[in-house]
Scaffold this motif. Structure first.
Motif, PDB file in Angstrom:
ATOM      1  N   GLY A 202       0.519  -1.472   0.400  1.00 28.78           N
ATOM      2  CA  GLY A 202       0.111  -0.089  -0.051  1.00 28.78           C
ATOM      3  C   GLY A 202       1.141   0.757  -0.161  1.00 28.78           C
ATOM      4  O   GLY A 202       0.129   2.257  -0.615  1.00 28.78           O
ATOM      5  N   LEU A 203       2.299   0.928   0.415  1.00 32.86           N
ATOM      6  CA  LEU A 203       2.912   2.708   0.187  1.00 32.86           C
ATOM      7  C   LEU A 203       3.467   2.340  -0.832  1.00 32.86           C
ATOM      8  O   LEU A 203       4.129   0.811  -1.476  1.00 32.86           O
ATOM      9  N   LYS A 204       4.319   3.506  -0.963  1.00 36.56           N
ATOM     10  CA  LYS A 204       4.594   3.744  -2.653  1.00 36.56           C
ATOM     11  C   LYS A 204       5.883   3.225  -2.664  1.00 36.56           C
ATOM     12  O   LYS A 204       6.613   2.361  -4.044  1.00 36.56           O
ATOM     13  N   ASP A 205       7.070   3.858  -1.848  1.00 34.01           N
ATOM     14  CA  ASP A 205       8.198   2.883  -2.039  1.00 34.01           C
ATOM     15  C   ASP A 205       8.209   1.505  -0.923  1.00 34.01           C
ATOM     16  O   ASP A 205       8.519   1.537   0.368  1.00 34.01           O
ATOM     17  N   ARG A 206       8.376   0.114  -1.124  1.00 32.92           N
ATOM     18  CA  ARG A 206       8.361  -1.009  -0.732  1.00 32.92           C
ATOM     19  C   ARG A 206       9.571  -1.607   0.135  1.00 32.92           C
ATOM     20  O   ARG A 206       9.264  -1.982   1.034  1.00 32.92           O
ATOM     21  N   LYS A 207      10.565  -0.782  -0.429  1.00 28.77           N
ATOM     22  CA  LYS A 207      11.882  -1.069  -0.306  1.00 28.77           C
ATOM     23  C   LYS A 207      11.763  -0.504   1.125  1.00 28.77           C
ATOM     24  O   LYS A 207      12.269  -0.942   2.437  1.00 28.77           O
TER      25      LYS A 207
END
Ligand code: DX5
Ligand code: ZN
Length: 218
Positions: A202-207
């Motif tokens: 759900g977050l843009k930056d998965r890392k």
């Protein structure tokens, strides 16, 4: 070390290969695959063909969570399709012992999952046989639901119980409503494997999401 298993239910399903690659690079441990049949749970997701495709592209083990009725009919195809862990729900298995034995005979890990309202006691006679117990911390069927607070107590009780019985090797997986914000609490209660769908995809930056979740549970 504790594991993080991003659930692809909240991933961009049109770009699964790159989604899996991104979380693998971000340090995820397993890929959690939610299989739903529209009967056991009020939703339909994916089946064996998608697991086969994932197997081709995933550098990580596939953790397949079957939320389906009559799971015994699908052990063979999912194992052949590439599941590394296969988990079935205690609520739908008339012959759970046989189903778990069938999964293990395939040379893969066998898990049993338990819904929020199902008492831990229903696992009493099967704990010695499984590799993991998946404690549902939401009612299965959808991503993005709120973590049910009473689950923490259930995880603690299960952890104690496993210890008393000398079954520390059985891992506790917790699934539903886990985010960066509550991951530490869930880990502290005794979870060995944290499943997170919307909390990561759900977050843009998965890392970055994985990095922060890892930091929280260290
Ligand atoms: C729910 C599934 C979960 C789900 C978790 O029925 O079993 O694996 O993807 O999603 P989040 O982390 O968003 O609650
Ligand atoms: Zn799941």
């Amino acid at each position: 070390m504790k594991k993080i298993a991003p659930s692809i239910l909240s991933a961009d399903l049109a770009n699964l290969a790159s989604e899996v690659k991104e979380v693998a690079e971000g340090g995820a441990d397993w890929i959690h695959v939610d299989v739903m049949d529209g009967h056991f749970v009020p939703n339909i997701t994916i089946g064996v063909p998608v697991v086969e495709c994932l197997k081709e592209v995933s550098p990580l083990p596939l953790d397949v969570h079957l939320m389906i009725e009559r799971p015994e009919e699908f052990i063979e195809p999912f194992a052949r399709g590439g599941a590394d862990v296969l988990t079935v729900h205690v609520e739908v298995c008339h012959h759970l012992h046989r189903v778990i034995a069938h999964i293990k005979a395939k040379g893969i890990k066998a898990g049993v999952a338990i819904n929020p309202a199902t008492p831990l006691g229903s696992l009493e006679e099967i704990l010695d046989e499984v590799d993991l117990v998946l404690v549902m911390s939401v009612n299965p069927g959808f991503g993005g639901q709120e973590f049910i607070p009473g689950s923490l107590q259930k995880i603690r009780r299960l952890k104690d119980w496993l210890k008393q019985r000398g079954l520390e090797a059985v891992e506790i997986e917790v699934d539903g409503g886990i985010k960066i914000e509550n991951a530490a609490e869930v880990a502290k209660a005794g979870a060995d494997i944290l499943v997170s769908g919307s909390g990561i995809f759900g977050l843009k930056d998965r890392k970055e999401a994985l990095r922060r979740m890892r930091e929280a549970i260290l």
